[in-house]
Motif scaffolding. Structure first.
Motif, PDB file in Angstrom:
ATOM      1  N   ASN A 110       0.857  -1.157   0.043  1.00 52.57           N
ATOM      2  CA  ASN A 110      -0.102   0.052   0.102  1.00 52.57           C
ATOM      3  C   ASN A 110       0.804   1.365   0.109  1.00 52.57           C
ATOM      4  N   LEU A 111       2.019   1.384   0.387  1.00 48.55           N
ATOM      5  CA  LEU A 111       2.889   2.157   0.746  1.00 48.55           C
ATOM      6  C   LEU A 111       3.323   2.665  -0.531  1.00 48.55           C
ATOM      7  N   TYR A 112       4.117   1.581  -1.286  1.00 50.50           N
ATOM      8  CA  TYR A 112       4.657   1.968  -2.222  1.00 50.50           C
ATOM      9  C   TYR A 112       3.896   2.008  -3.785  1.00 50.50           C
ATOM     10  N   ALA A 113       2.617   2.081  -3.661  1.00 47.00           N
ATOM     11  CA  ALA A 113       1.567   2.142  -4.612  1.00 47.00           C
ATOM     12  C   ALA A 113       1.806   3.913  -4.877  1.00 47.00           C
ATOM     13  N   ASN A 148      -1.662  -6.345  -6.529  1.00 46.52           N
ATOM     14  CA  ASN A 148      -2.851  -6.618  -6.320  1.00 46.52           C
ATOM     15  C   ASN A 148      -3.814  -5.674  -5.772  1.00 46.52           C
ATOM     16  N   ASN A 149      -2.979  -4.531  -5.026  1.00 43.37           N
ATOM     17  CA  ASN A 149      -3.682  -3.278  -4.471  1.00 43.37           C
ATOM     18  C   ASN A 149      -3.300  -2.068  -5.042  1.00 43.37           C
ATOM     19  N   THR A 150      -2.695  -1.939  -6.166  1.00 40.88           N
ATOM     20  CA  THR A 150      -2.283  -0.810  -7.014  1.00 40.88           C
ATOM     21  C   THR A 150      -3.753  -0.009  -7.242  1.00 40.88           C
ATOM     22  N   PRO A 186      -4.388   5.562  -2.458  1.00 39.67           N
ATOM     23  CA  PRO A 186      -3.069   5.592  -1.574  1.00 39.67           C
ATOM     24  C   PRO A 186      -3.778   6.482  -0.214  1.00 39.67           C
ATOM     25  N   LEU A 187      -3.239   5.573   0.846  1.00 44.45           N
ATOM     26  CA  LEU A 187      -3.245   6.001   2.181  1.00 44.45           C
ATOM     27  C   LEU A 187      -3.138   7.239   2.469  1.00 44.45           C
ATOM     28  N   THR A 188      -3.930   8.076   3.254  1.00 41.07           N
ATOM     29  CA  THR A 188      -3.674   9.521   3.646  1.00 41.07           C
ATOM     30  C   THR A 188      -2.783   9.254   5.132  1.00 41.07           C
ATOM     31  N   ILE A 213      10.660  13.389   2.265  1.00 44.11           N
ATOM     32  CA  ILE A 213       9.439  12.672   2.828  1.00 44.11           C
ATOM     33  C   ILE A 213       8.457  12.320   1.659  1.00 44.11           C
ATOM     34  N   ASP A 214       7.475  11.530   1.550  1.00 47.17           N
ATOM     35  CA  ASP A 214       6.809  11.023   0.622  1.00 47.17           C
ATOM     36  C   ASP A 214       5.868  12.498   0.123  1.00 47.17           C
ATOM     37  N   PRO A 215       6.391  12.682  -1.378  1.00 46.03           N
ATOM     38  CA  PRO A 215       5.730  13.924  -2.001  1.00 46.03           C
ATOM     39  C   PRO A 215       4.068  13.883  -1.990  1.00 46.03           C
ATOM     40  N   TYR A 216       3.610  12.635  -1.850  1.00 44.60           N
ATOM     41  CA  TYR A 216       2.112  12.531  -1.546  1.00 44.60           C
ATOM     42  C   TYR A 216       1.703  13.073  -0.341  1.00 44.60           C
ATOM     43  N   LEU A 217       2.526  13.027   0.782  1.00 45.60           N
ATOM     44  CA  LEU A 217       2.186  13.688   2.035  1.00 45.60           C
ATOM     45  C   LEU A 217       2.433  15.312   2.039  1.00 45.60           C
TER      46      LEU A 217
END
Length: 334
Positions: free
Chosen positions: A91-94, A105-107, A111-113, A241-245
């Motif tokens: 889930n994280l690396y997605a 199978n989870n892509t 993405p998780l908040t 840090i993760d750009p998504y965050l």
């Protein structure tokens, strides 16, 4: 078990590691989905039986439940509840295009908040704290050992540490990756505090959306713990840090999160908190995040300074501060 997995067909494969291969299967006439772990042929029967006896006594909302087991001829199989969302790693690396998930199978899931990440980590911390209260030390904890159910509840798989496990593990190329606690590297000791160290590594991985050790990265950036600690010391951790965050972590939450994760990965055992203290601090982090504007909060602190920079400027800053990848020996104070 053969029927449930179509004779352990590759299409049912969902994971594999040093201790066995995991398949999904349908039981109860197709009404229940389970995870079926086919234990490696070389595992000792006494160890298998000891693990079952210990796991049967453990019951916690944040532990993956053992449904049953099978011992027939030379086959040893463990059956667990199936976690619908897979591992935290998947889930994280997605979110991270540079590091695709181990299994795809989870892509398709969103993405998780940041708040969801905190919830998952808190669940794992509760499980570890429970195990420690039961005087049980879990074997090496990684993001692949933390699983999510369909409601995104974080749970850890039950795998206890037995003396022969420690004796037979070789750190190999991990000796400099700090994926293991220093005392394990030197003395092969698996303790409550080494569990805390492992958990600290996971927390850094969650924050940065990358693996603990990536040898393909440039010198100074391959070892996440060393690189992140160095960036934190220089005040530029926001750049990795993760750009998504980006812009979604409350400043007070971030400050508390960093305080606890830095203590978790202390070289000295005495400098690390207990899992109860880790849990309390993560719950405080969640309270700070919930008390802000949540996951949509605009950044207004130094952790979000990179919001004002272009991606090119961020890269230049990272190139100018590649981190310190030294070979200094780990501390021996415990």
């Amino acid at each position: 078990m053969k029927s449930a997995t179509r004779n352990f067909d590759e299409s049912h494969l969902i994971g594999q590691g040093g201790s066995g291969i995991v398949y999904y299967g349908m039981i109860d006439a197709g009404a229940t989905k389970v995870a079926i772990k086919h234990v490696r042929d070389n595992q000792d029967l006494s160890k298998f039986q000891t693990e079952i006896a210990m796991m049967a006594k453990l019951h916690h909302h944040h532990l993956v439940s053992l449904v049953g087991y099978c011992k027939e001829e030379n086959e040893m199989i463990l059956i667990y509840d199936c976690m619908a969302r897979g591992t935290l790693r998947e889930n994280l690396y997605a979110n991270n295009t540079e590091e695709p998930p181990l299994y795809a199978n989870n892509t398709e899931e969103p993405p998780l908040t940041w708040r969801q990440h905190l919830d998952v980590c808190i669940g794992a911390a509760r499980a570890l704290h429970y195990l420690h209260e039961c005087s049980i030390i879990r074997s090496y904890l990684t993001m692949s050992n933390i699983l999510l159910d369909k409601r995104l509840v974080g749970k850890i798989s039950i795998e206890v540490s037995l003396p022969q496990d420690v004796a037979n593990v070789s750190t190999g190329s991990y000796s400099r990756s700090r994926s293991y606690a220093p005392e394990f590297h030197h003395k092969r000791q698996v303790t409550e505090k080494s569990n805390v160290y492992d958990f600290g590594v996971v927390l850094f991985e969650v924050l940065c959306a990358r693996a603990a050790y990536e040898p393909r990265r440039r010198i100074g950036q391959a070892v996440l713990v060393e690189y992140a600690l160095n960036c934190h010391k220089k005040g530029i951790l926001d750049l990795i840090i993760d750009p998504y965050l980006e812009g979604k972590i409350a400043p007070r939450c971030f400050k508390k999160f960093m305080e606890i994760v830095v203590k978790c990965v202390s070289d000295r055992c005495i400098g690390r908190p207990t899992m109860q203290q880790v849990l309390e601090n993560l719950e405080s982090c969640l309270a700070e995040q919930s008390g802000s504007l949540g996951d949509e909060m605009a950044g207004d602190d130094d952790i979000n300074a990179f919001n004002c920079l272009s991606k090119g400027e961020q890269q230049l800053n990272l190139e100018a501060s590649p981190g310190e990848d030294n070979d200094s020996s780990y501390g021996n104070d415990h």
